[in-house]
Design an enzyme around this catalytic site. Structure first.
Site, mmCIF file in Angstrom:
data_model
loop_
_atom_site.group_PDB
_atom_site.id
_atom_site.type_symbol
_atom_site.label_atom_id
_atom_site.label_comp_id
_atom_site.label_asym_id
_atom_site.label_seq_id
_atom_site.Cartn_x
_atom_site.Cartn_y
_atom_site.Cartn_z
ATOM 1 N N LEU A 144 42.526 43.770 31.644
ATOM 2 C CA LEU A 144 43.146 44.774 32.500
ATOM 3 C C LEU A 144 42.054 45.344 33.400
ATOM 4 O O LEU A 144 40.901 45.462 32.988
ATOM 5 C CB LEU A 144 43.761 45.909 31.668
ATOM 6 N N ASP A 145 42.416 45.699 34.617
ATOM 7 C CA ASP A 145 41.452 46.324 35.506
ATOM 8 C C ASP A 145 40.949 47.630 34.889
ATOM 9 O O ASP A 145 41.637 48.255 34.062
ATOM 10 C CB ASP A 145 42.095 46.621 36.860
ATOM 11 N N LYS A 146 39.785 48.055 35.319
ATOM 12 C CA LYS A 146 39.162 49.270 34.776
ATOM 13 C C LYS A 146 40.139 50.444 34.748
ATOM 14 O O LYS A 146 40.265 51.137 33.737
ATOM 15 C CB LYS A 146 37.937 49.636 35.614
ATOM 16 N N THR A 148 43.457 50.440 35.058
ATOM 17 C CA THR A 148 44.791 50.170 34.530
ATOM 18 C C THR A 148 44.757 50.414 33.030
ATOM 19 O O THR A 148 43.864 49.940 32.338
ATOM 20 C CB THR A 148 45.215 48.713 34.810
ATOM 21 N N ARG A 243 49.177 44.676 41.800
ATOM 22 C CA ARG A 243 48.672 45.521 42.882
ATOM 23 C C ARG A 243 48.775 44.812 44.234
ATOM 24 O O ARG A 243 49.206 45.398 45.230
ATOM 25 C CB ARG A 243 47.230 45.928 42.589
#
Length: 327
Positions: A144-146, A148, A243
């Protein structure tokens, strides 16, 4: 069957008899069935390096077997993940000897890298279970992105790692997200647009004709005056996929620093809503539900991470604004 009870740490030679039913098939394919705890690519490397033998002899991955031979592995698994263990609290939602399922908070980087050598999820996992150092990326099979938040699964053994990677590759893992976007949508739909690295900005991804296929299904969960809460389901798992897709269809995610553009305040917004929107400094995206087949039992595992407090407050402010204007 193999002659060891510790498939994830083959520090001594392991052997298995090639069944007669495998006659005529490629050695690498048969080996993958005899030792399913290892990926086929890794087994192929061991065949080429002479660490996987057939009747004690080196053969090529494509060479056929006859049946009845002895296949053997003589390998020592090196440390795959080099990072310092750190006592970082983790919210574990489900665990057994094969997997962790955790709720990653927004702000926590998954992998160490330039600018983030410590303080990552990998560091936290190695503190909780040092044996994860023997697995690629400490058992992390997706990211997961930082900024998110939400649910992630981590493998604790090589068999689990191999199974989960295969499930992700075959699109058998159900991943459902909550996203709050700018704009009042009238219906759900599917974003089917290939994604690859942005041609000029290396920090960003972009929809590109020559990109990798990417599919996001979305449906309306709650519609506000000038925003929408969406339930998004990933069919593929490209970097920044939701996104990028939401920005591509002109409904960018609230707070997204890369794809959201400048802050847009709805006309006549209350002071309370303005304050909440101005202070929301991350993409309003939460990995809500993850469902996969247990890598050992095959039973379905479904885990849901509660919506974090900052998104609960955001949704409450949007709801209050819509109700006030209707009133």
């Amino acid at each position: 069957m193999t002659d060891t009870d510790s498939p994830e740490t083959p520090d001594t030679p392991r052997t298995a008899i090639v069944p007669a039913s495998a006659s005529g098939r490629r050695f690498d394919a048969v080996l993958a069935e005899l030792f399913p705890e290892f990926s086929r690519s890794r087994l192929t490397e061991w065949i080429k390096s002479g660490n996987a033998l057939l009747n004690g002899e080196t053969v090529r991955p494509r060479d056929p077997v006859r049946g009845g031979e002895t296949a053997s592995l003589d390998v020592v698994l090196d440390t795959q993940t080099h990072a310092e263990p750190e006592d970082i609290p983790l919210d574990i939602l489900y665990e057994d000897e094969h997997v962790f399922v955790l709720d990653k908070p927004a702000g926590l980087v998954v992998h160490p890298g330039a600018g983030n050598p410590t303080g990552t999820l990998v560091n936290a996992l190695l503190f909780r279970d040092p044996s994860l150092s023997a697995l690629p990326r400490a058992g992390i099979v997706h990211r997961l992105d930082k900024d998110t938040s939400g649910v992630m699964v981590v493998a604790r053994t090589l068999p689990a790692h191999t199974s989960l990677v295969a499930q992700l590759a075959s699109r058998d893992v159900h991943r459902q997200y909550l996203a709050v976007v700018v704009g009042a949508m009238v219906s759900g739909g599917t974003a089917n647009a290939p994604i690859d690295r942005h041609p000029r900005d290396r920090l960003k991804m972009a929809v590109r004709e020559d990109g990798r296929d990417a599919v996001t299904h979305y449906r309306l969960r709650e519609r506000f005056r000038a925003h929408t809460a969406l339930e998004c389901r990933l069919e593929t798992g490209r970097t920044h996929q939701i996104r990028v897709h939401m920005a591509h269809i002109k409904y960018p995610i609230i707070g997204d620093p890369l794809y959201g553009g400048p802050l847009r305040l709805p006309k006549g917004a209350s002071d309370e809503l303005v304050a909440v929107l101005r202070s929301f400094r991350r993409q309003a995206l939460h990995a809500e539900t993850l469902e996969f087949a247990h890598p050992v039992t095959g039973e379905p595992v479904r885990v849901t991470a509660p919506v974090p407090a900052d998104m609960v407050a955001l949704l409450a402010a949007l709801r209050a604004d819509s109700q006030a204007k209707r009133g």
